[in-house]
Design a protein around this motif. Structure first.
Motif, PDB file in Angstrom:
ATOM      1  N   ASP A   1     -16.270  13.347 -17.787  1.00 27.18           N
ATOM      2  CA  ASP A   1     -16.613  14.446 -18.683  1.00 27.18           C
ATOM      3  C   ASP A   1     -16.391  15.737 -17.903  1.00 27.18           C
ATOM      4  O   ASP A   1     -17.108  16.014 -16.938  1.00 27.18           O
ATOM      5  CB  ASP A   1     -18.073  14.317 -19.113  1.00 27.18           C
TER       6      ASP A   1
ATOM      7  N   PRO B   1     -15.970  19.860 -17.345  1.00 25.26           N
ATOM      8  CA  PRO B   1     -16.250  21.209 -17.853  1.00 25.26           C
ATOM      9  C   PRO B   1     -14.956  22.011 -17.978  1.00 25.26           C
ATOM     10  O   PRO B   1     -13.926  21.659 -17.402  1.00 25.26           O
ATOM     11  CB  PRO B   1     -17.141  21.819 -16.761  1.00 25.26           C
TER      12      PRO B   1
ATOM     13  N   GLN C   1      -9.726  23.108 -18.514  1.00 28.26           N
ATOM     14  CA  GLN C   1     -10.549  22.228 -17.699  1.00 28.26           C
ATOM     15  C   GLN C   1     -10.558  22.655 -16.229  1.00 28.26           C
ATOM     16  O   GLN C   1      -9.532  23.088 -15.694  1.00 28.26           O
ATOM     17  CB  GLN C   1     -10.033  20.795 -17.807  1.00 28.26           C
TER      18      GLN C   1
ATOM     19  N   THR D   1     -20.659  24.956 -19.170  1.00 29.96           N
ATOM     20  CA  THR D   1     -21.720  23.973 -18.971  1.00 29.96           C
ATOM     21  C   THR D   1     -23.076  24.674 -18.921  1.00 29.96           C
ATOM     22  O   THR D   1     -23.149  25.892 -18.793  1.00 29.96           O
ATOM     23  CB  THR D   1     -21.509  23.208 -17.653  1.00 29.96           C
TER      24      THR D   1
ATOM     25  N   SER E   1     -17.304  20.631 -23.184  1.00 21.12           N
ATOM     26  CA  SER E   1     -16.766  19.783 -22.117  1.00 21.12           C
ATOM     27  C   SER E   1     -15.628  18.935 -22.682  1.00 21.12           C
ATOM     28  O   SER E   1     -15.459  18.816 -23.896  1.00 21.12           O
ATOM     29  CB  SER E   1     -17.853  18.888 -21.532  1.00 21.12           C
TER      30      SER E   1
ATOM     31  N   THR F   1     -15.880  17.674 -11.369  1.00 25.24           N
ATOM     32  CA  THR F   1     -16.457  16.717 -12.306  1.00 25.24           C
ATOM     33  C   THR F   1     -16.887  15.464 -11.561  1.00 25.24           C
ATOM     34  O   THR F   1     -16.871  15.424 -10.325  1.00 25.24           O
ATOM     35  CB  THR F   1     -15.444  16.373 -13.416  1.00 25.24           C
TER      36      THR F   1
END
Length: 324
Positions: A122, A124, A204, A224, A248, A289
């Motif tokens: 997942d 951010p 990302q 986030t 996300s 991540t």
């Protein structure tokens, strides 16, 4: 009589042997992992890391095939049409769940045409701009967007991509209408940002993090609730002035529909082994991540998550301003 029975038994086992051997031999040749974006983008980075570790677990090479275009739908269509023999796998991000709401006609069904294997990570996102963009803080960025409007270009990886949806939600929340510039993936978009051809982007942290740390682009905030360890100087967007803004990007691994269950089980074990690998965990941490929990790296977890995300984004996209 015993000799006759013995001969019949040996003959029967000989007939069964090829099928048994075939099941035990998987994978007997290299596996293709389709990534529906050009090389160099964030999903590509995750896919190559995952492919290397899973290849070790499966004792077979995993070859990356980058198939960009149409927000990931071209690659998804190719994966859906592949032979369901375990030799084609497919890694996609959240865009897999948003495609039904964004495209009138898809050549595949994101749920019905794939066998889920498991969630991967997942990730951010970060709001960024070219290095010489005038705004030096998120507040200044908002002021620029509100003042200069369509003079500012906002890049994305194509309609329906994670970067597109993040930008769509950001500009909708700020009630601004900059000029959207769509690419065939975030890799080309970031390259143009590095060259100064586009102004702003939401992407990302696996892709933007290294560029922010190298000061080749500016970072304003992360999407986030809390700060990201790999980018400690960037505040959450909520803290920077946009309350409740959290987006996300989750990644899931799939196989074509009809892939045999024993193969899915074997690939699932390889995925879980890869996500336990300390090198993978450290590399993902460097990218901002971490891998999902082992319970989420399963077919059931991905199946439920995908269904919920398809429903969620259908409502969000329907309520959002018209997509550029």
């Amino acid at each position: 009589m015993l000799d006759t029975l013995r001969g019949a038994l040996i003959g029967a086992l000989a007939l069964l042997a090829p099928g048994v051997a075939a099941a035990q031999e998987y994978p007997a040749r290299p596996i293709t992992l389709i990534i529906p974006f050009p090389a160099g983008g964030p999903t590509d980075v995750v896919g190559r890391l995952l492919g290397q570790a899973m290849g070790t677990a499966l004792r077979q090479q995993i070859v990356i095939e980058s198939v960009g275009g149409a927000g990931g739908t071209v690659g998804a269509g190719r994966a859906a049409r592949a032979a369901p023999d375990g030799y084609t796998l497919f890694l996609h991000n959240s865009s897999h769940a948003t495609a039904p709401a964004l495209y009138d006609k898809l050549a595949y069904d994101p749920i019905a045409d794939f066998e889920p294997i498991g969630l991967v990570a997942d990730v951010p996102q970060a709001v960024v701009a070219r290095a010489n963009f005038p705004a030096k803080s998120f507040a200044e960025l908002v002021a620029q967007l509100k003042t200069n409007g369509d003079k500012i270009t906002v890049a994305n990886a194509g309609r329906g991509s994670a970067s597109h949806l993040c930008a769509l939600l950001l500009t909708g929340a700020l009630n601004v209408k900059p000029t959207a510039v769509a690419y065939q993936g975030t890799g080309p978009a970031i390259n143009d940002m590095l060259g100064g051809q586009v102004d702003v982007m939401c992407d990302q942290v696996t892709n933007t993090g290294p560029q922010i740390r190298a000061e080749r682009i500016q970072g304003y905030c992360v999407t986030t609730k809390t700060r990201v360890a790999a980018l400690p100087n960037l505040p959450p967007c909520a803290e920077a002035g946009l309350p409740g803004f959290e987006v996300s990007v989750w990644h899931g691994l799939y196989a074509p529909k009809g892939t045999p269950k024993p193969v899915i089980e074997q690939v699932t074990r390889a995925l879980q082994a890869a996500l336990r690998d300390e090198t993978v965990k450290q590399r993902l941490a460097d990218l901002g991540t971490e891998p999902v929990k082992q319970d989420d790296a399963t077919p059931d977890a991905l199946r439920a998550h995908l269904k919920a995300q398809v429903e969620k984004w259908a409502a969000v996209i329907k309520a959002a301003p018209a997509a550029p």
